[in-house]
Design an enzyme around this catalytic site. Structure first.
Site, mmCIF file in Angstrom:
data_model
loop_
_atom_site.group_PDB
_atom_site.id
_atom_site.type_symbol
_atom_site.label_atom_id
_atom_site.label_comp_id
_atom_site.label_asym_id
_atom_site.label_seq_id
_atom_site.Cartn_x
_atom_site.Cartn_y
_atom_site.Cartn_z
ATOM 1 C CB CYS A 18 -0.449 2.570 3.992
ATOM 2 S SG CYS A 18 -1.853 1.847 3.281
ATOM 3 C CG ASP A 19 3.199 1.358 4.315
ATOM 4 O OD1 ASP A 19 2.905 1.714 5.637
ATOM 5 O OD2 ASP A 19 3.004 0.105 4.067
ATOM 6 C CB CYS A 57 -0.891 0.102 1.209
ATOM 7 S SG CYS A 57 -1.903 1.470 1.121
#
Ligand code: NAP
Length: 307
Positions: A134-135, A131
């Site tokens: 997300c990261d 992701c």
């Protein structure tokens, strides 16, 4: 007879449980074998509103579960093996035992597809991610690699150029499945370097508990080499977890539940929440919102039916 059985204990399922429990419906939550869903394999979550310092993914999802339990939600370990949604009450087989439910919320999520390399699993959350949203932020000024040849890979590679010093996009063939506009955008981005006809054979370094590099092989020439990488993003698709409901719940060609408006599926009384229906946003916050919607629909239906 349960008022509502919630299948799945990720952000969507647990949030549905909070709402259903606070509506006094005493929901039964089937936690699944991967309790906690995608958040349980995420390290730091910095984009969930309300946590200015960020929050650890497993901690966040566990907190939502505790919140649901505080209001009376009951959790059972295991998965739904079979479902009979042909008539109400619905019947669900959980760990060999059939349970009856007036309503069902399917919040089983979609699992990221992984390459299947042994070190890949060990380094998830330590440099391996599925992701970018997300990261990506953790790889400012770092070397990033993305693997995949679909729209997700193009989108993630483009997004990650905001952070990385360089982004290498590795794809096993020399042509892409992605749409032309997404390919053109990636090709026009000077920070993205393409490695075509190339497969990832290994990811290092488990001993240091962080990603330091990968081993690559060109399938056309047979050349094998190692390349330094700090963040490795796998974007080779997702698999929606709809197997026990197939043939009863409307799904699209990839198995995602087709929404019939709000949180409704094609079967009145069966609702969807989270990534099992959402192939676009796939965020903890959108899954939580979807869980809330599904629980409110359940509450209103049961109220109208006099339960
Ligand atoms: P996808 O279209 O299924 O593409 C998966 C890619 O991963 C393919 O290029 C495939 O290679 C590769 N792959 C699969 N298994 C692999 C393996 N074991 N090793 C190496 N490579 C592997 O998945 P997606 O990109 O996640 O897209 C899913 C759907 O969402 C699509 O319909 C897409 O259009 C949509 N989507 C749209 C957007 C957008 O419009 N903004 C963004 C993201 C996703 P091969 O091509 O060789 O099979």
């Amino acid at each position: 007879m349960h008022n509502v059985v919630i299948v799945g204990s990720g952000c969507a399922g647990n949030t549905a449980a909070v709402y259903a429990a606070r509506a006094n419906l005493k929901p039964l939550v089937v936690s699944g074998y991967d309790a906690g869903g995608q958040l349980s394999i995420t390290s730091e979550v910095e984009n969930f509103p309300g946590f200015p310092e960020g929050i650890n993914g497993p901690h966040l999802v566990e907190n939502i579960r505790k919140q649901a339990e505080r209001f009376g939600a009951e959790y059972v370990h295991g998965a739904v093996e079979e479902a009979d949604l042909s008539a109400r009450p619905f019947r669900l087989k959980i760990e060999g035992e059939w349970k009856e439910a007036r309503t069902v919320i399917i919040a089983t999520g979609a699992s990221a597809r992984w390459l299947g390399l042994p070190n890949e699993q060990r380094l998830i959350g330590h440099g391996v991610s599925s992701c970018a949203t997300c990261d990506g932020f953790f790889y400012r000024g770092k070397k990033i690699m993305v693997t995949g040849g679909g729209d997700s890979a193009m989108e993630e590679a483009n997004f990650l150029t905001r952070f990385g010093s360089e982004v290498a996009l590795v794809h096993r063939r020399d042509s892409f499945r992605a749409s032309k506009i997404m390919i053109d955008r990636a090709k026009a981005n000077p920070k993205i370097k393409f490695l075509l006809n190339t497969v990832v054979e290994d990811i290092y370094d488990v001993k240091q508990a962080t990603v330091t590099g990968v081993k690559l092989r060109n399938v056309a020439t047979g050349e094998v080499w190692e390349q330094d990488v700090d963040g490795f993003f796998v974007a080779i698709g997702h698999i929606p977890n709809t197997k026990p409901f197939r043939g009863q719940i409307d799904t699209d060609e990839d198995g995602y539940i087709v929404s019939h408006g709000g949180a409704r599926t094609n079967i009145p009384g069966v609702f969807h929440a989270g990534d099992v229906q959402d192939r676009i946003y796939r965020q903890a916050i959108t899954a939580a919102g979807a869980g809330c919607m599904a629980a409110i629909e359940v509450e209103r239906l049961l109220e109208a039916e006099g339960h």
